[in-house]
Design an enzyme around this catalytic site. Structure first.
Site, PDB file in Angstrom:
ATOM      1  N   ARG A 148     -15.139  13.626  -7.999  1.00  0.00           N
ATOM      2  CA  ARG A 148     -15.473  12.204  -7.873  1.00  0.00           C
ATOM      3  C   ARG A 148     -14.190  11.423  -7.630  1.00  0.00           C
ATOM      4  O   ARG A 148     -13.211  11.604  -8.357  1.00  0.00           O
ATOM      5  CB  ARG A 148     -16.149  11.724  -9.168  1.00  0.00           C
ATOM      6  CG  ARG A 148     -16.716  10.329  -9.075  1.00  0.00           C
ATOM      7  CD  ARG A 148     -17.215   9.820 -10.420  1.00  0.00           C
ATOM      8  NE  ARG A 148     -16.175   9.120 -11.138  1.00  0.00           N
ATOM      9  CZ  ARG A 148     -16.388   8.298 -12.176  1.00  0.00           C
ATOM     10  NH1 ARG A 148     -17.631   8.108 -12.626  1.00  0.00           N
ATOM     11  NH2 ARG A 148     -15.391   7.700 -12.777  1.00  0.00           N
ATOM     12  N   TYR A 160     -12.987  -0.053 -12.442  1.00  0.00           N
ATOM     13  CA  TYR A 160     -13.751   0.971 -13.142  1.00  0.00           C
ATOM     14  C   TYR A 160     -13.255   2.363 -12.716  1.00  0.00           C
ATOM     15  O   TYR A 160     -13.054   2.618 -11.536  1.00  0.00           O
ATOM     16  CB  TYR A 160     -15.257   0.857 -12.827  1.00  0.00           C
ATOM     17  CG  TYR A 160     -15.953   2.119 -13.235  1.00  0.00           C
ATOM     18  CD1 TYR A 160     -16.213   2.370 -14.579  1.00  0.00           C
ATOM     19  CD2 TYR A 160     -16.228   3.124 -12.309  1.00  0.00           C
ATOM     20  CE1 TYR A 160     -16.745   3.568 -14.986  1.00  0.00           C
ATOM     21  CE2 TYR A 160     -16.776   4.328 -12.712  1.00  0.00           C
ATOM     22  CZ  TYR A 160     -17.033   4.547 -14.046  1.00  0.00           C
ATOM     23  OH  TYR A 160     -17.544   5.733 -14.449  1.00  0.00           O
ATOM     24  N   ASP A 211     -18.762   6.562  -7.723  1.00  0.00           N
ATOM     25  CA  ASP A 211     -19.589   5.787  -8.663  1.00  0.00           C
ATOM     26  C   ASP A 211     -19.334   4.298  -8.445  1.00  0.00           C
ATOM     27  O   ASP A 211     -18.211   3.819  -8.643  1.00  0.00           O
ATOM     28  CB  ASP A 211     -19.183   6.190 -10.099  1.00  0.00           C
ATOM     29  CG  ASP A 211     -20.114   5.615 -11.155  1.00  0.00           C
ATOM     30  OD1 ASP A 211     -20.966   4.772 -10.808  1.00  0.00           O
ATOM     31  OD2 ASP A 211     -19.979   6.009 -12.328  1.00  0.00           O
ATOM     32  N   HIS A 213     -20.912   2.042 -10.164  1.00  0.00           N
ATOM     33  CA  HIS A 213     -21.080   1.492 -11.526  1.00  0.00           C
ATOM     34  C   HIS A 213     -21.864   0.178 -11.514  1.00  0.00           C
ATOM     35  O   HIS A 213     -21.460  -0.815 -12.140  1.00  0.00           O
ATOM     36  CB  HIS A 213     -19.712   1.352 -12.214  1.00  0.00           C
ATOM     37  CG  HIS A 213     -19.744   1.760 -13.656  1.00  0.00           C
ATOM     38  ND1 HIS A 213     -19.832   0.866 -14.682  1.00  0.00           N
ATOM     39  CD2 HIS A 213     -19.736   2.978 -14.235  1.00  0.00           C
ATOM     40  CE1 HIS A 213     -19.861   1.508 -15.838  1.00  0.00           C
ATOM     41  NE2 HIS A 213     -19.817   2.800 -15.586  1.00  0.00           N
ATOM     42  N   GLU A 237     -23.236   6.922  -6.472  1.00  0.00           N
ATOM     43  CA  GLU A 237     -23.887   6.762  -7.783  1.00  0.00           C
ATOM     44  C   GLU A 237     -24.015   5.303  -8.188  1.00  0.00           C
ATOM     45  O   GLU A 237     -23.105   4.500  -7.955  1.00  0.00           O
ATOM     46  CB  GLU A 237     -23.020   7.516  -8.803  1.00  0.00           C
ATOM     47  CG  GLU A 237     -23.471   7.360 -10.232  1.00  0.00           C
ATOM     48  CD  GLU A 237     -22.487   8.004 -11.198  1.00  0.00           C
ATOM     49  OE1 GLU A 237     -21.720   8.899 -10.792  1.00  0.00           O
ATOM     50  OE2 GLU A 237     -22.482   7.595 -12.364  1.00  0.00           O
ATOM     51  N   GLU A 263     -27.688   7.298 -15.466  1.00  0.00           N
ATOM     52  CA  GLU A 263     -26.970   7.649 -16.699  1.00  0.00           C
ATOM     53  C   GLU A 263     -27.358   6.732 -17.863  1.00  0.00           C
ATOM     54  O   GLU A 263     -27.208   7.119 -19.010  1.00  0.00           O
ATOM     55  CB  GLU A 263     -25.452   7.643 -16.475  1.00  0.00           C
ATOM     56  CG  GLU A 263     -24.876   6.275 -16.203  1.00  0.00           C
ATOM     57  CD  GLU A 263     -23.379   6.304 -15.905  1.00  0.00           C
ATOM     58  OE1 GLU A 263     -22.925   7.241 -15.244  1.00  0.00           O
ATOM     59  OE2 GLU A 263     -22.690   5.380 -16.340  1.00  0.00           O
ATOM     60  N   ARG A 284     -29.655  11.177 -13.023  1.00  0.00           N
ATOM     61  CA  ARG A 284     -28.503  11.396 -13.900  1.00  0.00           C
ATOM     62  C   ARG A 284     -28.811  11.251 -15.390  1.00  0.00           C
ATOM     63  O   ARG A 284     -27.906  11.153 -16.216  1.00  0.00           O
ATOM     64  CB  ARG A 284     -27.384  10.429 -13.506  1.00  0.00           C
ATOM     65  CG  ARG A 284     -26.664  10.979 -12.311  1.00  0.00           C
ATOM     66  CD  ARG A 284     -25.490  10.198 -11.881  1.00  0.00           C
ATOM     67  NE  ARG A 284     -24.554   9.767 -12.886  1.00  0.00           N
ATOM     68  CZ  ARG A 284     -23.707  10.559 -13.543  1.00  0.00           C
ATOM     69  NH1 ARG A 284     -23.701  11.861 -13.298  1.00  0.00           N
ATOM     70  NH2 ARG A 284     -22.866  10.048 -14.418  1.00  0.00           N
ATOM     71  N   GLU A 340     -21.773  16.588 -14.337  1.00  0.00           N
ATOM     72  CA  GLU A 340     -20.489  15.881 -14.477  1.00  0.00           C
ATOM     73  C   GLU A 340     -19.696  16.492 -15.631  1.00  0.00           C
ATOM     74  O   GLU A 340     -20.256  16.816 -16.674  1.00  0.00           O
ATOM     75  CB  GLU A 340     -20.748  14.394 -14.774  1.00  0.00           C
ATOM     76  CG  GLU A 340     -19.469  13.578 -14.923  1.00  0.00           C
ATOM     77  CD  GLU A 340     -19.747  12.094 -15.200  1.00  0.00           C
ATOM     78  OE1 GLU A 340     -20.866  11.758 -15.654  1.00  0.00           O
ATOM     79  OE2 GLU A 340     -18.841  11.282 -14.954  1.00  0.00           O
ATOM     80  N   TRP A 403     -20.651  -4.627 -15.722  1.00  0.00           N
ATOM     81  CA  TRP A 403     -19.443  -3.812 -15.803  1.00  0.00           C
ATOM     82  C   TRP A 403     -19.742  -2.446 -15.220  1.00  0.00           C
ATOM     83  O   TRP A 403     -20.800  -1.910 -15.387  1.00  0.00           O
ATOM     84  CB  TRP A 403     -18.979  -3.625 -17.268  1.00  0.00           C
ATOM     85  CG  TRP A 403     -17.901  -2.595 -17.310  1.00  0.00           C
ATOM     86  CD1 TRP A 403     -16.631  -2.694 -16.825  1.00  0.00           C
ATOM     87  CD2 TRP A 403     -18.028  -1.254 -17.808  1.00  0.00           C
ATOM     88  NE1 TRP A 403     -15.951  -1.517 -16.987  1.00  0.00           N
ATOM     89  CE2 TRP A 403     -16.791  -0.610 -17.593  1.00  0.00           C
ATOM     90  CE3 TRP A 403     -19.074  -0.539 -18.412  1.00  0.00           C
ATOM     91  CZ2 TRP A 403     -16.555   0.722 -17.956  1.00  0.00           C
ATOM     92  CZ3 TRP A 403     -18.852   0.760 -18.780  1.00  0.00           C
ATOM     93  CH2 TRP A 403     -17.603   1.394 -18.556  1.00  0.00           C
TER      94      TRP A 403
HETATM   95  O1  KDG Z   1     -19.862   4.829 -21.744  1.00  0.00           O
HETATM   96  C1  KDG Z   1     -19.960   4.515 -20.394  1.00  0.00           C
HETATM   97  C2  KDG Z   1     -19.526   5.716 -19.570  1.00  0.00           C
HETATM   98  O2  KDG Z   1     -20.240   6.829 -19.931  1.00  0.00           O
HETATM   99  C3  KDG Z   1     -19.701   5.478 -18.096  1.00  0.00           C
HETATM  100  O3  KDG Z   1     -18.954   4.365 -17.704  1.00  0.00           O
HETATM  101  C4  KDG Z   1     -19.241   6.695 -17.333  1.00  0.00           C
HETATM  102  O4  KDG Z   1     -20.230   5.873 -15.332  1.00  0.00           O
HETATM  103  C5  KDG Z   1     -19.800   6.797 -15.974  1.00  0.00           C
HETATM  104  C6  KDG Z   1     -19.823   8.131 -15.360  1.00  0.00           C
HETATM  105  O5  KDG Z   1     -20.369   8.239 -14.266  1.00  0.00           O
HETATM  106  O6  KDG Z   1     -19.307   9.051 -15.966  1.00  0.00           O
HETATM  107 MG    MG Z   2     -21.517   6.608 -13.741  1.00  0.00          MG
END
Ligand code: KDG
Ligand code: MG
Length: 403
Positions: A148, A160, A211, A213, A237, A263, A284, A340, A403
Site C-alpha cells: 500500500r 493520513y 487508502d 480514508h 480503499e 474496515e 474489509r 492487511e 479523518w
Molecule cells: O484505528 C484506525 C485505523 O485502523 C485505520 O486508520 C487504519 O485505515 C486504516 C487501514 O487501512 O489500515
Molecule cells: Mg483503511
C-alpha cells in the site's frame, strides 16, 4: 458440557492500547478474544465486564452459535462497533477454546485450508514520493507481493498514513485528538503522480494499493478511480464514506479501478447493498469489529456469491489475537482476496506471543491448537492503559471533515 468458569478483561498498552478477553473453562482450557476499538477501548471493556461476562459464567463454551445469538438478539439494541467488538471477543475466545479442545489449529474447524497462506499487503509511506517508493522497494526485496502506497501531499502539513519524524505510523497518537488539515484539491493532484512514478520505479509485478480514508465525495472518487486506471491498482480503499451504500453506485459507473471498503463496518447490514449490487470488489470487515469469526463468515459467504472477495483490515490497532483469527479465516474461506498486515511493535509481540509467521509475501497461521496466541499477563500488567485518540480532520477553512 464444557462450563465457562471465568472470563476477564485485560487492558494493556504495550506500544498501544489493546483490550483482550480471556475465557477459562472447568477443564482449565482458556481462550483469547480481541476487543480493541481504537480510541474507544474502555467502552468495550465495560460492555464486556459489566454486561457480557456475568452472563457467560456457567454457559457451555462449545455453544458458539447460540452464544452469539444470545448476545446479539438478547441485547435488544443491535449492532454498533462497541456491541459487535464485545461479541466478537467472546466469539473468538470460544473458537480458540473449541480448537484447543479438538487439538487442532482453528482453520481445521472452519473447513480446512483452501490455500497455503494468506497473501498480505504492508504499508510503504513517506513524506515524499521518493521516500515512499524506497520503502516499497525494501518490502518488495523482502518478498512482499502487495504494497500500500501513501505519500505526503504537497501543501498539507501532515497526511493520513504517513508517520511523524521517522516513527512507525500509529494514528492514535494523543490524549486529546490531534488535528489534521485537509484539501481534496491538493490530494487529488498528488495521487496520480505517486502511482505514475510507482509503476516507473517498481514495475508491474507488484500489487499496489491505496487508502483514501473516506475523504472524497462520490464524484471526486469517480474521477480519481478513472485517473488511476492506467496504473492498475489492486484496490482503491475507502474512497468515500459508506453510511450511504448507494454512494458507491456513482463511483462504479465511472471507473473500473477495483474498490474496497468496510474496515469500520460492524455487521452484514453495513455491506448488504454494496455486495448485492456488486458495487465493490473487496470487503474489509474484520473479525474484531464485525462480530467475530461467526459473523464474518456470514459476510464472506454472502460476498462469495456476488464475486466480492475479502481483504480484512489488519492495522496495528487490531491485536495479534485478531490477526491470528483473521489468518485462520483467510486460509479457510473460498473467496479470500488479501490480508492487511501492518507490523506490530516488538513489545506488542512480546506481550502477545504468537505462532503466525511471514514467508514469501504471505502469513501462515501456524499449526498449534487454537488461534496460536498466548498473552503474557504478567508482562501485560507492566504496560497500563494510556488514553489515546484517533485524530480529527479540518478543511483549510476550519470546518470539520472526515479523518
Ligand atoms: O484505528 C484506525 C485505523 O485502523 C485505520 O486508520 C487504519 O485505515 C486504516 C487501514 O487501512 O489500515
Ligand atoms: Mg483503511
Amino acid at each position: 458440557m464444557l462450563k465457562i468458569v471465568s472470563a476477564k478483561v485485560i487492558v494493556t498498552c504495550p506500544g498501544r492500547n489493546f483490550v483482550t478477553l480471556k475465557i477459562e473453562t472447568s477443564d482449565g482450557v482458556t481462550g483469547l478474544g480481541d476487543a480493541t476499538l481504537s480510541g474507544r477501548e474502555l467502552a468495550v471493556a465495560s460492555y464486556l465486564t459489566d454486561h457480557l461476562v456475568p452472563c457467560l459464567i456457567g454457559r457451555d463454551a462449545h455453544t458458539i452459535e447460540d452464544t452469539w445469538q444470545y448476545f446479539y438478539r438478547g441485547a435488544y439494541w443491535r449492532r454498533g462497533p462497541v456491541t459487535m467488538s464485545a461479541i466478537a471477543a467472546v466469539d473468538m475466545a470460544l473458537w480458540d477454546i473449541k480448537a484447543k479442545v479438538a487439538g487442532l489449529p482453528l482453520y481445521q474447524l472452519l473447513g480446512g485450508k483452501s490455500r497455503d497462506g494468506a497473501m498480505v499487503y504492508t504499508h510503504a509511506n513517506g513524506n515524499t514520493i521518493e521516500e515512499t517508493l524506497e520503502k516499497a522497494q525494501k518490502y518488495i526485496a523482502e518478498g512482499y507481493k502487495a504494497v500500500r502506497l501513501q505519500s505526503g501531499v504537497p501543501g498539507l502539513k501532515a497526511t493520513y498514513g504517513v508517520g511523524k519524524a521517522g516513527k512507525p505510523y500509529d494514528p492514535a497518537d494523543s490524549d486529546i485528538p490531534s488535528e489534521y488539515s485537509w484539501s481534496s484539491e491538493k490530494y487529488l493532484r498528488s495521487v496520480p503522480e505517486l502511482f505514475k512514478k510507482a509503476r516507473d520505479v517498481l514495475g508491474w509485478d507488484v500489487h499496489l494499493l491505496h487508502d483514501v480514508h473516506h475523504r472524497l465525495t462520490p464524484i471526486e472518487a469517480a474521477r480519481l478511480g478513472k485517473e488511476l486506471e492506467p496504473y492498475r491498482l489492486f484496490w482503491l480503499e475507502d474512497a468515500v464514506t459508506a453510511e450511504n451504500q448507494a454512494n458507491f453506485r456513482l463511483i462504479r459507473q465511472h471507473t473500473v479501478t477495483p474498490l474496497a471498503v468496510g474496515e469500520v463496518f460492524n455487521s452484514i447490514w453495513d455491506c448488504k447493498q454494496l455486495i448485492e449490487e456488486q458495487l465493490i470488489d473487496y470487503i474489509r470487515a474484520t473479525v474484531v469489529h464485525a462480530g467475530g469469526i461467526t459473523h464474518l463468515r456470514r459476510i464472506a459467504a454472502l460476498a462469495d456469491i456476488y464475486n466480492v472477495r475479502t481483504g480484512c483490515h489488519g492495522a496495528t490497532d487490531l491485536s495479534p489475537v485478531s490477526m491470528a483469527a483473521a489468518l485462520h479465516f483467510d486460509v479457510s474461506i473460498p473467496n479470500f482476496g488479501i490480508q492487511e498486515w501492518m507490523h506490530h511493535a516488538e513489545v506488542t509481540d512480546e506481550v502477545f506471543r504468537r505462532t503466525y509467521s511471514y514467508k514469501d509475501g504471505a502469513l501462515h497461521p501456524g499449526e498449534g491448537p487454537g488461534l496460536g496466541v498466548e498473552l503474557d499477563e504478567a508482562l501485560a500488567a507492566k504496560y497500563p492503559y494510556k488514553r489515546a485518540y484517533l485524530p480529527v480532520n479540518r478543511l483549510e477553512d476550519g470546518s470539520l471533515t472526515n479523518w
